[in-house]
Scaffold this motif. Structure first.
Motif, PDB file in Angstrom:
ATOM      1  N   LEU A 341     -31.454  22.770 -44.560  1.00 36.21           N
ATOM      2  CA  LEU A 341     -32.161  22.093 -45.648  1.00 36.21           C
ATOM      3  C   LEU A 341     -32.752  20.765 -45.193  1.00 36.21           C
ATOM      4  O   LEU A 341     -33.867  20.394 -45.584  1.00 36.21           O
ATOM      5  CB  LEU A 341     -31.196  21.874 -46.818  1.00 36.21           C
ATOM      6  N   GLN A 345     -36.685  19.879 -45.308  1.00 39.15           N
ATOM      7  CA  GLN A 345     -37.112  18.680 -46.003  1.00 39.15           C
ATOM      8  C   GLN A 345     -37.905  17.764 -45.082  1.00 39.15           C
ATOM      9  O   GLN A 345     -38.919  17.170 -45.464  1.00 39.15           O
ATOM     10  CB  GLN A 345     -35.901  17.960 -46.586  1.00 39.15           C
ATOM     11  N   LYS A 348     -41.382  19.277 -44.650  1.00 36.47           N
ATOM     12  CA  LYS A 348     -42.226  18.995 -45.816  1.00 36.47           C
ATOM     13  C   LYS A 348     -42.681  17.549 -45.823  1.00 36.47           C
ATOM     14  O   LYS A 348     -43.853  17.246 -46.132  1.00 36.47           O
ATOM     15  CB  LYS A 348     -41.465  19.309 -47.095  1.00 36.47           C
ATOM     16  N   ALA A 349     -41.801  16.654 -45.523  1.00 36.29           N
ATOM     17  CA  ALA A 349     -42.167  15.237 -45.498  1.00 36.29           C
ATOM     18  C   ALA A 349     -43.237  14.974 -44.447  1.00 36.29           C
ATOM     19  O   ALA A 349     -44.165  14.174 -44.644  1.00 36.29           O
ATOM     20  CB  ALA A 349     -40.933  14.393 -45.225  1.00 36.29           C
TER      21      ALA A 349
END
Length: 380
Positions: A341, A345, A348-349
């Motif tokens: 995860l 994340q 995506k950032a």
């Protein structure tokens, strides 16, 4: 020479014509442990007890009124000889580094010259020296010529030596017993000593020959004492300096029968104490058999031992969960999901940052074009 081992139960007694008269049991002291370390230690200390006190004069090297010149004259502050008109004036004095000065730590007559050695150590050393004198290999290794000697230890009958009164008869007896080669070796070894001992009443050096050990003093002492290299000693006053000269084991010993038979009462055995030395018996080794591999592999020892352990896996090193992922997953199974995860994340950032950067660049380029057109309108 006979090839029979020295550790035999009986020893032959020889007449003057080298014939066997009888046999006697070997004393227990001749089977004692041979300890060169104890012999050398005792010999080193006992030999110091014959030294005569000597030293330098109390005022040697200081018989001048020398004084230091002090500082400021570009020379060392050592005391210097006064006066002038001679080479001696101005020379350094008193110091051990000076010519004509005193020595460092002048030797005094009241220094510790002698050494005390315990009775047990002295007796152990004598027993070892006696045992070594009964081993032909050690006697030959020390340099004695015993190829013609019928047996070691060499025991001579009492009637063959007790009536000796002339040196010629004693020398012929030794020759008949096979010791002539050793006496010849002694005569040929005489040579001039190296060093200052030539000036101190010890001008010549000479090897040592047989040691004659007797029981009671008689005319045989006068017969043997003038043969070069031959020493005499009473069996009750055995001396390590004679039995192991220089601390080296293996002196060639010629025994009289009564002296040889008295060794058992003097030193006793491993089973009985001495009848002439209170509470003393022959030293013996704690280990009677030195073949350790044979002892360890014997049935008696192997039957008393536990079975051999089977191989156990070696314990691995403990892993640090903070650095090792597998160790951390074992403690916290959710670690993999949490890391997955976190990676998603982070991805995506990163995409979000890239999109923002693209939008900012478009805005910047559009503004830049507008500003350029505005500047040109102002300048026109």
């Amino acid at each position: 020479m006979s090839t029979t081992a020295a550790a035999r139960p009986l020893v032959q007694v020889f007449n003057a014509d080298k014939t066997v008269k009888t046999q006697v049991a070997i004393p227990s002291v001749l089977l004692a442990p041979i300890r060169p370390d104890i012999v050398q230690f005792v010999h080193t200390n006992v030999r110091k007890n014959r030294r005569q006190a000597h030293g330098v004069a109390l005022n040697a090297g200081e018989q001048t009124s020398a004084e230091s010149w002090g500082t400021g004259r570009a020379v060392s502050r050592i005391p210097r000889v006064p006066g002038g008109g001679t080479h001696r004036s101005g020379q350094g004095a008193f110091g051990n580094m000076c010519r004509g000065g005193r020595m460092y730590a002048p030797k005094k007559t009241w220094r510790k010259w002698h050494r005390k050695v315990s009775v047990d150590q002295r007796r152990y050393a004598i027993c070892s020296a006696l045992a070594a004198s009964a081993v032909p290999a050690l006697v030959m290794a020390r340099g004695h010529k015993i190829d013609d000697v019928p047996e070691v230890p060499l025991v001579v009958a009492n009637d063959a030596v007790n009536n000796l009164a002339k040196t010629k008869a004693a020398a012929s007896l030794l020759a008949s017993l096979g010791a002539a080669a050793d006496l010849t070796r002694v005569r040929k070894s005489k040579h001039l000593r190296a060093g200052k001992g030539k000036m101190r009443n010890r001008r010549y050096q000479q090897a040592l020959g047989p040691l004659v050990i007797y029981n009671e003093k008689s005319t045989l002492v006068r017969a043997f004492r003038n043969i070069p290299g031959v020493d005499l000693c009473c069996v009750t006053r055995l001396n390590l300096l004679s039995l192991a000269p220089g601390g080296h084991l293996g002196r060639f010993v010629v025994w009289t029968q009564d002296a040889f038979e008295r060794l058992e009462s003097l030193y006793g055995s491993t089973a009985a104490n001495s009848s002439e030395k209170k509470g003393y018996h022959v030293p013996h080794s704690c280990v009677t058999n030195t073949d350790l591999s044979r002892i360890i592999n014997s049935i008696e020892i192997q039957s008393a031992l536990r079975a051999k352990k089977k191989g156990t896996p070696a314990a691995g090193l403990k892993a640090n969960p903070l650095k090792n992922l597998a160790a951390r997953v074992k403690l916290d199974p959710y670690t993999v999901q949490r890391r997955r995860l976190a990676l998603l994340q982070a991805a995506k950032a990163k995409d979000s940052r890239i999109e923002k950067l693209r939008a900012a660049r478009k805005t910047h380029n559009r503004t830049k074009k507008i500003n350029k057109a505005f500047k040109e309108s102002l300048l026109s």
